[in-house]
Design an enzyme around this catalytic site. Sequence first.
Site, PDB file in Angstrom:
ATOM      1  N   HIS A   1      16.202  31.194 -20.258  1.00 56.11           N
ATOM      2  CA  HIS A   1      17.588  30.886 -20.573  1.00 56.11           C
ATOM      3  C   HIS A   1      17.794  30.402 -21.996  1.00 56.11           C
ATOM      4  CE1 HIS A   1      18.076  31.671 -16.300  1.00 56.11           C
ATOM      5  NE2 HIS A   1      19.255  32.105 -16.704  1.00 56.11           N
TER       6      HIS A   1
ATOM      7  N   ARG B   1      28.590  31.477 -16.625  1.00 58.81           N
ATOM      8  CA  ARG B   1      27.476  30.816 -15.920  1.00 58.81           C
ATOM      9  C   ARG B   1      27.877  29.372 -15.626  1.00 58.81           C
ATOM     10  NH1 ARG B   1      24.182  34.307 -19.503  1.00 58.81           N
ATOM     11  NH2 ARG B   1      22.696  35.430 -18.196  1.00 58.81           N
TER      12      ARG B   1
ATOM     13  N   ARG C   1      30.811  32.795 -11.851  1.00 58.20           N
ATOM     14  CA  ARG C   1      29.745  32.927 -10.861  1.00 58.20           C
ATOM     15  C   ARG C   1      29.551  31.577 -10.185  1.00 58.20           C
ATOM     16  NH1 ARG C   1      23.965  34.718 -12.977  1.00 58.20           N
ATOM     17  NH2 ARG C   1      23.920  32.677 -13.935  1.00 58.20           N
TER      18      ARG C   1
ATOM     19  N   GLU D   1      21.139  41.861  -7.831  1.00 62.42           N
ATOM     20  CA  GLU D   1      20.007  41.473  -8.669  1.00 62.42           C
ATOM     21  C   GLU D   1      18.682  41.413  -7.919  1.00 62.42           C
ATOM     22  OE1 GLU D   1      21.084  37.924 -10.888  1.00 62.42           O
ATOM     23  OE2 GLU D   1      22.019  36.987  -9.172  1.00 62.42           O
TER      24      GLU D   1
ATOM     25  N   ASN E   1      18.774  41.355 -15.448  1.00 63.89           N
ATOM     26  CA  ASN E   1      17.629  40.496 -15.811  1.00 63.89           C
ATOM     27  C   ASN E   1      16.786  40.212 -14.585  1.00 63.89           C
ATOM     28  OD1 ASN E   1      19.072  40.392 -18.162  1.00 63.89           O
ATOM     29  ND2 ASN E   1      19.859  38.327 -17.815  1.00 63.89           N
ATOM     30  N   ASP E   2      17.451  39.751 -13.540  1.00 60.55           N
ATOM     31  CA  ASP E   2      16.700  39.475 -12.324  1.00 60.55           C
ATOM     32  C   ASP E   2      16.291  40.760 -11.623  1.00 60.55           C
ATOM     33  OD1 ASP E   2      16.238  36.697 -11.998  1.00 60.55           O
ATOM     34  OD2 ASP E   2      18.396  36.414 -11.817  1.00 60.55           O
TER      35      ASP E   2
ATOM     36  N   ARG F   1      10.207  36.914 -15.319  1.00 58.94           N
ATOM     37  CA  ARG F   1      10.943  37.077 -16.569  1.00 58.94           C
ATOM     38  C   ARG F   1      10.609  36.013 -17.607  1.00 58.94           C
ATOM     39  NH1 ARG F   1      17.172  35.953 -14.610  1.00 58.94           N
ATOM     40  NH2 ARG F   1      17.607  35.294 -16.727  1.00 58.94           N
TER      41      ARG F   1
ATOM     42  N   CYS G   1      26.061  42.702 -16.053  1.00 54.70           N
ATOM     43  CA  CYS G   1      26.128  41.538 -16.934  1.00 54.70           C
ATOM     44  C   CYS G   1      24.742  41.050 -17.353  1.00 54.70           C
ATOM     45  CB  CYS G   1      26.910  40.409 -16.275  1.00 54.70           C
ATOM     46  SG  CYS G   1      26.244  39.947 -14.677  1.00 54.70           S
TER      47      CYS G   1
HETATM   48  C1  PEP Z   1      20.852  38.525 -14.450  1.00 54.58           C
HETATM   49  O1  PEP Z   1      19.982  38.142 -13.659  1.00 54.58           O
HETATM   50  O2  PEP Z   1      20.836  39.629 -14.990  1.00 54.58           O
HETATM   51  C2  PEP Z   1      21.964  37.631 -14.808  1.00 54.58           C
HETATM   52  C3  PEP Z   1      22.975  38.071 -15.513  1.00 54.58           C
HETATM   53  O3  PEP Z   1      21.881  36.327 -14.411  1.00 54.58           O
HETATM   54  P1  PEP Z   1      20.951  35.208 -15.079  1.00 54.58           P
HETATM   55  O4  PEP Z   1      20.364  35.777 -16.339  1.00 54.58           O
HETATM   56  O5  PEP Z   1      21.812  34.024 -15.327  1.00 54.58           O
HETATM   57  O6  PEP Z   1      19.926  34.969 -14.023  1.00 54.58           O
HETATM   58 MG    MG Z   2      20.343  36.395 -12.408  1.00 57.88          MG
END
Ligand code: PEP
Ligand code: MG
Length: 754
Positions: free
Chosen positions: A361, A468, A504, A602, A625-626, A636, A673
């Site tokens: 993050h 977020r 979210r 995700e 991302n997830d 990740r 996203c």
């Molecule tokens: C994701 O997982 O792609 C996402 C947008 O959420 P975060 O990065 O906050 O887990």
């Molecule tokens: Mg995520």
Amino acid sequence: MLNILRHITQEVNAASGLQDALEIIVRRVRDAMGTEVCSIYLRDPGEERFIFRATEGLNPEQVGIASLAAGEGLVGTVAEREEPLNLENAETHPNFRFFPDIGEESFHAFLGVPIIHQRDVLGVLVVQQAQRRRFDESEEAFLVTMSAQLAAVIAHARVTGAVLADARSASAPAKIGGVPGAPGIAIGTAVVVSPIADLYAVPQRMVDDRRAELSAFRHALYRVREDIEAVADNLGGELSREDHALFDVYLGILDDSSIGREVVSLIREGHWAQGALSQVMIEHIRHFERMEHSYLKERAVDVKDLGTRVLAYLQDSDKRETQFPEQTILVGEELTASSLGEIPRERLAGLISVRGSGNSHVAILARAMGVPTVMGAVDLPYTRLEGRDVVIDGYNGTVHLNPRPDVLAKFEEVLVSDRELNKDLEALRDQPCITLDGHRMPLWVNTGLMADVTRSLEQGAEGVGLYRTEVPFLLRERFPSEEEQRQIYRNQLQAFAPRPVTMRTLDIGGDKALPYFPIEEDNPFLGWRGIRVTLDHPEIFLAQVRAMLKANAGLGNLRIMLPMICSIPEVDEALELIHRSHREIIQEGIEAEMPLIGVMVEVPSAVYQARALAKRVDFLSVGSNDLTQYLLAVDRNNARVADLYHSMHPAVLQALRLVADAAHAEGKNVGICGELAGEPEGAVLLLAMGYDILSMNATSLPKVKKALRNVNLIEAKSLLEEVVTMDDAAEIHHRLESFLATHGMEKFIHNPVD
Ligand code: PEP
Ligand code: MG
């Protein structure tokens, strides 16, 4: 065996430099195995030869002189084949090469094992013996284990050696690999952030004002003495006289006649007080730790405790004085969002974090702020970088220390060209994102901090695809109340109105722990996170949803999105709670509209159930991302496997396509996203797949707009058809780069500079 291994590794870890480490290894391994010879050959990165670097038993005068190419002699053979060679009589092997001066003619038995770190053959570890015999299986296994353990230590010591070389010497450039965190080049001066009172993380720094450092040290000592005496006094009634004397011994450790004196003498040589203290304390801690006697060993804990207490006072007094150079490159073992807050934005040029990866993050935050960042630079001896000139290449994830003038000049060129590109992009601010053949693609932003709002509006964002909400939760010391949340959400909704804002629901767990709600698990990414936590705590979920609905009153631009959904009942349950909150609020007399509700895709199960999910809600949004992490089983945050994390892996692309088709089959909107949406290459493919909204960090938005304005939808579609037939992520990536290059976006491609 395990004990011997542990001892040797500990000793090597404590070595003062690479040569010292190598000498410890050869001495200890020879003793442990009872052989006559142990030697190490290391690859010289410049010359690609294996150099005889340390020995016990052969001619030490040849150290640094004798060398072999890969494939040459037995050592070269071990290196080339990347496997052990165990010979009863070395001379009879066809690859044997006789070195007259090294003194190995009387040793016949030979066992060599490669030293490999992250697929890179660093060198060869060899033991030899006069007696003609094959080393037995357990000896071979021991040497292999030793070598595997030592490889990381040697790799680390090699980089440290390069860094410690004279900073002014152009002959000692060092390039340390990491993971791209946020794009861009930064050239600046390193400032190391040390976590609170960690003796092992204190940067080494030289100072002019020795007197001030001495007085800071003495003052800190005085404060620690006071603290300890206060503890002793408090316990006064419960302690016998002998017990009391223990405190005197404890305090004696810091006396002018012992450790204290060593610290003072380092300060007099020009070291700053924190650095002098940490060097001396670490040395003494190691000394005690090595002792066999358990009572003395325990003293290491006392020394560490005292040192940490003094350090805490020193850090306290230095905190107010940190001067940040104009182009500061902040370096830390694990940078956090709060460490970014301490430095004025206009002085922050770049970030380097030893831990974490591009999807941590803090990296997402850095991208949002537009600060070039390298993550996961695990071999970086970061405590020694204070005040050094550093270049970071956030495109390729590399850190350059003492770069050669030609390399520096190339980086400066990239910086200039980036600035020009940004100017170009600014001109697009008020232009729509529309392809050459007239297809319109809404570009939204991801937000979390209030600062994102201004930046997003400046870049011409058309909505918020992901707010977020955990960010304001992370910045507090307790859960924010419903009313506090209402105000935060209201600000966000108002700032963007009438543009839609997708909030979210709380997504904690994984790598996002609230300080006041710790979740400790062995596998946090597979554990209690996202919707799982909030469904187990309806009181938290309901308060949040109520706050959102109330904040939306009179504005009507709210959308609610549920994270980490992996089954249908989770959605049904969450929807029921949302409807219940809505009914209650209406009953309270507030005019609250029912917002659009969406689900994040995700995890793989959501991909396969995308249609059933889409049926239940108003929209889907992919969290790539997830999704990438779970589809590829690649953490990740883990730098060691970062090169396996590909958002354009063929399996991820197939999943993205499935989700888009499923949503459309139900007549629902689908957005994305995750960070992939903010990469020009990714955006072109997502356009072709039919995604309705791309949501990204504000900094990426102009680039993506430029990319999409330069392509035709038809062309993007045929590119997608071509790419989905490819089996390999690297091949896909190359193809996309060449596509960008032929569409006027060569400036978006950044190959490594050297
Ligand atoms: C994701 O997982 O792609 C996402 C947008 O959420 P975060 O990065 O906050 O887990
Ligand atoms: Mg995520």
